[in-house]
Design an enzyme around this catalytic site. Sequence first.
Site, short mmCIF file in Angstrom:
data_model
loop_
_atom_site.label_atom_id
_atom_site.label_comp_id
_atom_site.label_asym_id
_atom_site.label_seq_id
_atom_site.Cartn_x
_atom_site.Cartn_y
_atom_site.Cartn_z
N HIS A 87 0.56 -2.85 -3.06
CA HIS A 87 0.35 -1.50 -3.59
C HIS A 87 1.18 -1.26 -4.85
CE1 HIS A 87 -1.80 0.62 -0.03
NE2 HIS A 87 -2.10 -0.66 -0.08
N ASN A 115 -1.43 5.77 0.58
CA ASN A 115 -0.01 5.53 0.86
C ASN A 115 0.61 6.54 1.81
OD1 ASN A 115 -0.12 3.37 -0.86
ND2 ASN A 115 0.79 4.44 -2.61
N HIS A 214 -4.38 -9.42 6.14
CA HIS A 214 -4.63 -8.62 7.34
C HIS A 214 -4.56 -9.45 8.62
CE1 HIS A 214 -6.72 -5.13 4.95
NE2 HIS A 214 -5.46 -5.33 4.60
C1 HEM Z 1 -10.03 -4.98 0.10
C2 HEM Z 1 -8.77 -4.70 -0.14
C3 HEM Z 1 -7.90 -4.01 0.86
C4 HEM Z 1 -8.13 -2.87 1.55
C5 HEM Z 1 -9.34 -1.96 1.48
C6 HEM Z 1 -6.98 -2.65 2.41
C7 HEM Z 1 -6.83 -1.59 3.26
C8 HEM Z 1 -5.84 -1.48 4.20
C9 HEM Z 1 -5.72 -0.43 5.16
C10 HEM Z 1 -6.66 0.79 5.27
C11 HEM Z 1 -4.65 -0.70 5.96
C12 HEM Z 1 -4.15 0.12 7.15
C13 HEM Z 1 -3.25 1.23 6.66
C14 HEM Z 1 -3.00 2.29 7.72
O1 HEM Z 1 -3.89 2.53 8.53
O2 HEM Z 1 -1.90 2.87 7.74
C15 HEM Z 1 -4.08 -1.93 5.49
C16 HEM Z 1 -2.98 -2.55 6.05
C17 HEM Z 1 -2.40 -3.67 5.52
N1 HEM Z 1 -2.73 -4.30 4.34
FE1 HEM Z 1 -4.43 -4.02 3.31
N2 HEM Z 1 -6.10 -3.67 2.22
C18 HEM Z 1 -6.61 -4.51 1.27
C19 HEM Z 1 -6.01 -5.63 0.76
C20 HEM Z 1 -4.73 -6.03 1.06
C21 HEM Z 1 -3.98 -7.03 0.34
C22 HEM Z 1 -4.48 -7.72 -0.92
C23 HEM Z 1 -2.77 -7.16 0.97
C24 HEM Z 1 -1.59 -8.03 0.61
C25 HEM Z 1 -1.56 -8.90 -0.37
C26 HEM Z 1 -2.80 -6.26 2.10
C27 HEM Z 1 -1.81 -6.18 3.05
C28 HEM Z 1 -1.86 -5.34 4.15
C29 HEM Z 1 -0.95 -5.41 5.27
C30 HEM Z 1 0.12 -6.47 5.49
C31 HEM Z 1 -1.28 -4.36 6.12
C32 HEM Z 1 -0.58 -3.99 7.44
C33 HEM Z 1 0.49 -2.96 7.18
C34 HEM Z 1 1.13 -2.41 8.44
O3 HEM Z 1 1.17 -3.06 9.48
O4 HEM Z 1 1.64 -1.27 8.35
N3 HEM Z 1 -3.98 -5.59 2.11
N4 HEM Z 1 -4.80 -2.36 4.41
#
Ligand code: HEM
Length: 348
Positions: A87, A115, A214
């Site tokens: 982010h 965020n 993810h």
């Molecule tokens: C298509 C692109 C992406 C979308 C739409 C997306 C969307 C999301 C969403 C909606 C969440 C859950 C947030 C919540 O409910 O609080 C999430 C969690 C997460 N995302 Fe993504 N994400 C994307 C790409 C990425 C990328 C590129 C990374 C890292 C390089 C990443 C790393 C993570 C991680 C590690 C979590 C878990 C965080 C936690 O446990 O609190 N994401 N993402």
Amino acid sequence: MLRMGRASATAGVLRFVRAFALCVATACLLLAAGMPSPVAAQDPSKLSLQYYSKTCPNVEHVVRTEMECAVRADTRNAALMLRLHFHDCFVQGCDGSVLLDDTATMIGEKQAEQNVNSLKGFDLVDKIKEKLEAECPGTVSCADLLAIAARDAVVLVGGPYWDVPVGRLDSKKASLDLANSDIPTAQQGLLTLIAKFWEKGLDATDMVALVGSHTIGFARCENFRDRIYGDFEMTSKYNPSSEAYLSKLKEVCPRDGGDDNISAMDSHTSDVFDNAYFETLIKGEGLLNSDQAMWSSIAGYSTSDTVNKYWADPEAFFKQFSDSMVKMGNITNPAGGEVRKTCRFVNT
Ligand code: HEM
């Protein structure tokens, strides 16, 4: 015969040039999915592996020690740091802008839709920064801290290692508007997601590999309610066992309320950085709409083959993930900046 004065001929040429430019821009966007590799938006040449070798030779050790402690206490901390780096990089480049707190004159990126109530790990960043300031005051940027911590996070939960080029500067401002527009959302479809990564100099292969993040961490019900009740409803089309999974998700995430209840994005091994996430997509069990979109095709373009490949070949996933993390980490902010003393505020 058609006759034109010089002025109207010039206007005609200008109209043509404008129309042509618009056409090229539109074609670029539409063809983004099929083109071999995008042009990187910024010049990452100032980053290097030796940047702190004289000024803060222990930087990696300090970050690693803190990350070990944090991940041992709670593996979720690995996911938090990885997402923070993502982010950060998608808004103005990797410049620590995501870490800035609101002030009387600025509303920061922490309030952005993707965020607020969701992005965490700021206390851990503060803790690491304190240690770095004690080791070498005023030297290591918060943006570099995030890049190194994200790599350590991945390694500590079983993922690949890569060298992190450093030398980023911290921005003097944040952008709530860019955070709202540039960070991808769970509701977006494949073409929009490809375009959003493309704008950052990352192609569809980078995107699929990076979304492989993810494999660790959790999402809140608010972000997957559509997927279990809405237009994109998860079905047992691909795998009969999905029905049981779906009922479990409905327990966690009721139609009304429970917005902050969480579920793992990789339902098999959410504490381990592996390639099991890609299997969930092949089974039709991607938690977010955007996850499942990775195993789909549109307008003659498909990312399904890449998903299949990473499920069949974990080494190929690890290699591409490492390369793509370096590529994402190379998105610098051309405006430059400073080395903040505390990550939450610009220097006074
Ligand atoms: C298509 C692109 C992406 C979308 C739409 C997306 C969307 C999301 C969403 C909606 C969440 C859950 C947030 C919540 O409910 O609080 C999430 C969690 C997460 N995302 Fe993504 N994400 C994307 C790409 C990425 C990328 C590129 C990374 C890292 C390089 C990443 C790393 C993570 C991680 C590690 C979590 C878990 C965080 C936690 O446990 O609190 N994401 N993402």
